[in-house]
Enzyme design. Structure first.
Site, PDB file in Angstrom:
ATOM      1  N   CYS A 269       0.883  -1.189   0.000  1.00 35.46           N
ATOM      2  CA  CYS A 269       0.000   0.000   0.000  1.00 35.46           C
ATOM      3  C   CYS A 269       0.908   1.222   0.000  1.00 35.46           C
ATOM      4  O   CYS A 269       1.051   1.899   1.018  1.00 35.46           O
ATOM      5  CB  CYS A 269      -0.919   0.000   1.212  1.00 35.46           C
ATOM      6  SG  CYS A 269      -2.080  -1.385   1.279  1.00 35.46           S
ATOM      7  N   ALA A 270       1.528   1.506  -1.130  1.00 32.74           N
ATOM      8  CA  ALA A 270       2.723   2.349  -1.150  1.00 32.74           C
ATOM      9  C   ALA A 270       2.493   3.847  -1.301  1.00 32.74           C
ATOM     10  O   ALA A 270       3.367   4.634  -0.947  1.00 32.74           O
ATOM     11  CB  ALA A 270       3.655   1.882  -2.268  1.00 32.74           C
ATOM     12  N   ALA A 271       1.368   4.287  -1.855  1.00 31.80           N
ATOM     13  CA  ALA A 271       1.186   5.717  -2.156  1.00 31.80           C
ATOM     14  C   ALA A 271       1.306   6.578  -0.898  1.00 31.80           C
ATOM     15  O   ALA A 271       0.840   6.163   0.169  1.00 31.80           O
ATOM     16  CB  ALA A 271      -0.182   5.941  -2.808  1.00 31.80           C
ATOM     17  N   PRO A 272       1.950   7.745  -1.023  1.00 29.60           N
ATOM     18  CA  PRO A 272       2.526   8.361  -2.225  1.00 29.60           C
ATOM     19  C   PRO A 272       3.962   7.919  -2.545  1.00 29.60           C
ATOM     20  O   PRO A 272       4.599   8.499  -3.421  1.00 29.60           O
ATOM     21  CB  PRO A 272       2.497   9.853  -1.883  1.00 29.60           C
ATOM     22  CG  PRO A 272       2.696   9.882  -0.403  1.00 29.60           C
ATOM     23  CD  PRO A 272       1.971   8.663   0.136  1.00 29.60           C
ATOM     24  N   GLY A 273       4.479   6.929  -1.821  1.00 28.42           N
ATOM     25  CA  GLY A 273       5.734   6.312  -2.216  1.00 28.42           C
ATOM     26  C   GLY A 273       6.923   6.561  -1.313  1.00 28.42           C
ATOM     27  O   GLY A 273       8.028   6.088  -1.604  1.00 28.42           O
ATOM     28  N   ASP A 290      -0.477   0.016  -5.248  1.00 26.34           N
ATOM     29  CA  ASP A 290      -1.608   0.598  -4.530  1.00 26.34           C
ATOM     30  C   ASP A 290      -2.878   0.342  -5.305  1.00 26.34           C
ATOM     31  O   ASP A 290      -2.845  -0.189  -6.421  1.00 26.34           O
ATOM     32  CB  ASP A 290      -1.409   2.084  -4.231  1.00 26.34           C
ATOM     33  CG  ASP A 290      -1.899   2.435  -2.818  1.00 26.34           C
ATOM     34  OD1 ASP A 290      -3.083   2.137  -2.512  1.00 26.34           O
ATOM     35  OD2 ASP A 290      -1.112   2.950  -2.015  1.00 26.34           O
ATOM     36  N   ASP A 317      -4.978  -4.513  -5.820  1.00 18.52           N
ATOM     37  CA  ASP A 317      -5.760  -4.546  -4.587  1.00 18.52           C
ATOM     38  C   ASP A 317      -5.069  -5.496  -3.617  1.00 18.52           C
ATOM     39  O   ASP A 317      -4.938  -6.698  -3.885  1.00 18.52           O
ATOM     40  CB  ASP A 317      -7.172  -5.034  -4.905  1.00 18.52           C
ATOM     41  CG  ASP A 317      -8.092  -5.055  -3.691  1.00 18.52           C
ATOM     42  OD1 ASP A 317      -7.587  -4.960  -2.548  1.00 18.52           O
ATOM     43  OD2 ASP A 317      -9.308  -5.195  -3.883  1.00 18.52           O
ATOM     44  N   ASP A 335       2.083  -1.001   5.190  1.00 14.69           N
ATOM     45  CA  ASP A 335       1.618   0.224   5.855  1.00 14.69           C
ATOM     46  C   ASP A 335       0.160   0.387   5.456  1.00 14.69           C
ATOM     47  O   ASP A 335      -0.146   0.926   4.402  1.00 14.69           O
ATOM     48  CB  ASP A 335       2.454   1.425   5.415  1.00 14.69           C
ATOM     49  CG  ASP A 335       2.075   2.687   6.153  1.00 14.69           C
ATOM     50  OD1 ASP A 335       2.256   2.721   7.382  1.00 14.69           O
ATOM     51  OD2 ASP A 335       1.586   3.631   5.502  1.00 14.69           O
ATOM     52  N   CYS A 388      -0.604   4.749  10.701  1.00 16.72           N
ATOM     53  CA  CYS A 388      -0.464   6.111  11.232  1.00 16.72           C
ATOM     54  C   CYS A 388      -1.587   6.388  12.230  1.00 16.72           C
ATOM     55  O   CYS A 388      -2.206   7.439  12.207  1.00 16.72           O
ATOM     56  CB  CYS A 388      -0.452   7.144  10.112  1.00 16.72           C
ATOM     57  SG  CYS A 388      -1.928   7.155   9.084  1.00 16.72           S
TER      58      CYS A 388
END
Length: 451
Positions: A269-273, A290, A317, A335, A388
């Site tokens: 789930c990498a965005a924004p990287g 993502d 997904d 993450d 987060c």
């Protein structure tokens, strides 16, 4: 209103319309703000700053503002016309939190705006409430902290009572107050030096040369805090890809992973990287995925700006198993979507839009994704689980659930953590960072090795 910077533009009216979209219609504040500022591109920097400060501050503190209004109004805020209550909110925010604006100007502008928007009969009502708040503001008292701590914290820090109760169930009163207080503070921008292009000392010198204030991080020597700049795109070092905006807590994810030069890393789930790009500095290859084209485009934008060549992106997904990746990864970074309570200070809508039921749903989503992505870790490889948020159900409880159900063991973080962050928890494989306590966003990181 016009689209140029003429005197016909009423900044408070612009904010009023934005509040009606955000608070009444439920739109996200950052979306409304960006769209509005794009619509009024000819506004001067001072006008744009005023609009941003007023709309963001009013949204962030509207529980507090409503409490102040209800203390003097004959009609409860929730019974008022939407335009009137939001006009009062933005006006009371100016009276309480913007000392550079004369009280008389706030009242006069509010009355004019009420009349302009066809509420002539209610203009006296608006004026009377604002005058009474001015008269009583020096002697105003919050709810009793000892008799009703939930109401006190809710009003003092503009946080829904259900969320206050949830935090008090997990942390002591002093800690909760620090968390909520920090979430209302204007924080400096946290950045990570792109070590592939410049050294930390070179970056610091470049930023200072551009007139930007730079502060060292107490935890990582390649990280800084910056302030006194207009916008990121106006910073030459940013355009050249010399740094990434990324909170210290997020930077710690790749920092504690112990990535080696020949490692294959998957960020699910990498965005924004930020984490994937950080990992790319040490890894052989990084697959950053993502859920949507939009999110993957954000990753690609950063890849292009930083001139990174070993990060591959895909729309995928994370709840769907990719059998081609089974047992391939030396490191999986998970993450995952969360309640975001650790970043309330940066995303002012979160505390109002999140519910306890949604938190429960997120726990299930996180477990579903972890169940899938653990398949990608090779024996002896590492899974980093992070969020987060500061909600235990989404963090340590989920990590413990995972360890009980899958063939992994927790791995100490201590060999990679700065001394100031090491404790009994970090030796057990996880860290819970709290805003207002650690000087970072609220963030959880758990490190687990596949047996």
């Amino acid at each position: 209103m016009t689209k140029n910077g003429s005197a016909k533009i009423n900044e408070r009216e612009i904010v009023l319309d934005m509040l009606l979209e955000i608070i009444e219609a439920g739109k996200f504040s950052h979306t409304v703000l960006n769209q509005t500022l794009s619509r009024y591109q000819d506004l001067k920097k001072q006008e744009r700053s005023f609009i941003t400060r007023l709309v963001t501050g009013t949204v962030e503190r509207y529980i507090t503002l409503d409490y102040r209004i209800n203390a003097v109004a004959s009609l409860p805020v929730n019974k008022m016309k939407p335009l009137i209550r939001n006009l009062l909110r933005l006006s009371v925010y100016q009276l309480i939190y913007m000392d550079n604006i004369p009280d008389s100007a706030v009242c006069n502008e509010a009355v004019k705006l009420a009349k302009k928007r066809k509420f002539v009969k209610l203009s006296g009502f608006v004026n009377a409430i604002l005058r009474e708040i001015i008269r009583t503001k020096e002697n105003f008292k919050l709810p009793d902290k000892d008799k009703n701590p939930v109401l006190y914290l809710s009003v003092a820090y503009s946080t829904p009572e259900w969320l206050v109760k949830s935090l008090l169930d997990q942390y002591d009163m002093d800690t909760v107050e620090k968390i909520l207080s920090a979430s209302l503070e204007i924080s400096k921008t946290s950045i990570r030096c792109n070590l592939a292009k410049v050294s930390p000392s070179q970056l610091k010198e470049e930023l200072i040369h551009e007139g930007i204030s730079v502060y060292d991080s107490e935890y990582l020597d390649y990280s800084f805090y910056i302030s006194d700049y207009d916008h990121l795109e106006g910073i030459d070092a940013f355009r050249q890809g010399h740094f990434v905006v990324q909170d210290i807590s997020s930077q710690l994810v790749s920092h504690v992973a112990g990535i080696k030069n020949d490692d294959y890393v998957i960020d699910v789930c990498a965005a924004p990287g930020g984490k994937a790009l950080h990992a790319s500095l040490s890894a052989n290859h990084v697959l950053a995925r993502d859920l949507s084209e939009y999110k993957v485009d954000l990753i690609n934008d950063n890849i292009k700006r930083l001139d990174v060549t070993n990060v591959e992106t895909q729309v995928w997904d994370a709840t769907v198993l990719d059998s081609s990746l089974m047992g391939k990864a030396d490191l999986v970074i998970a993450d995952l979507p969360c309640s975001g309570i650790g970043v309330m200070g940066k995303k002012v809508d979160i505390k109002y839009k999140m519910t306890h039921f949604q938190q429960i749903e997120l726990v299930e989503l996180q477990r579903k994704i972890l169940t899938i992505v653990q398949n990608y870790v090779k024996p002896g490889g590492t899974l980093i689980y992070s969020t987060c948020t500061i909600n235990n159900d989404e963090n340590l409880a989920n990590m413990n659930w995972f360890l009980q159900n899958f063939d992994f063991e927790a791995v100490s973080l201590d060999s990679h953590l700065p001394e100031g962050l090491r404790n009994q928890d970090t030796s057990r494989g996880y860290i819970q960072l709290l805003q207002g306590v650690h000087g970072t966003d609220g963030f959880f990181i758990g490190k687990m090795k596949k047996l």
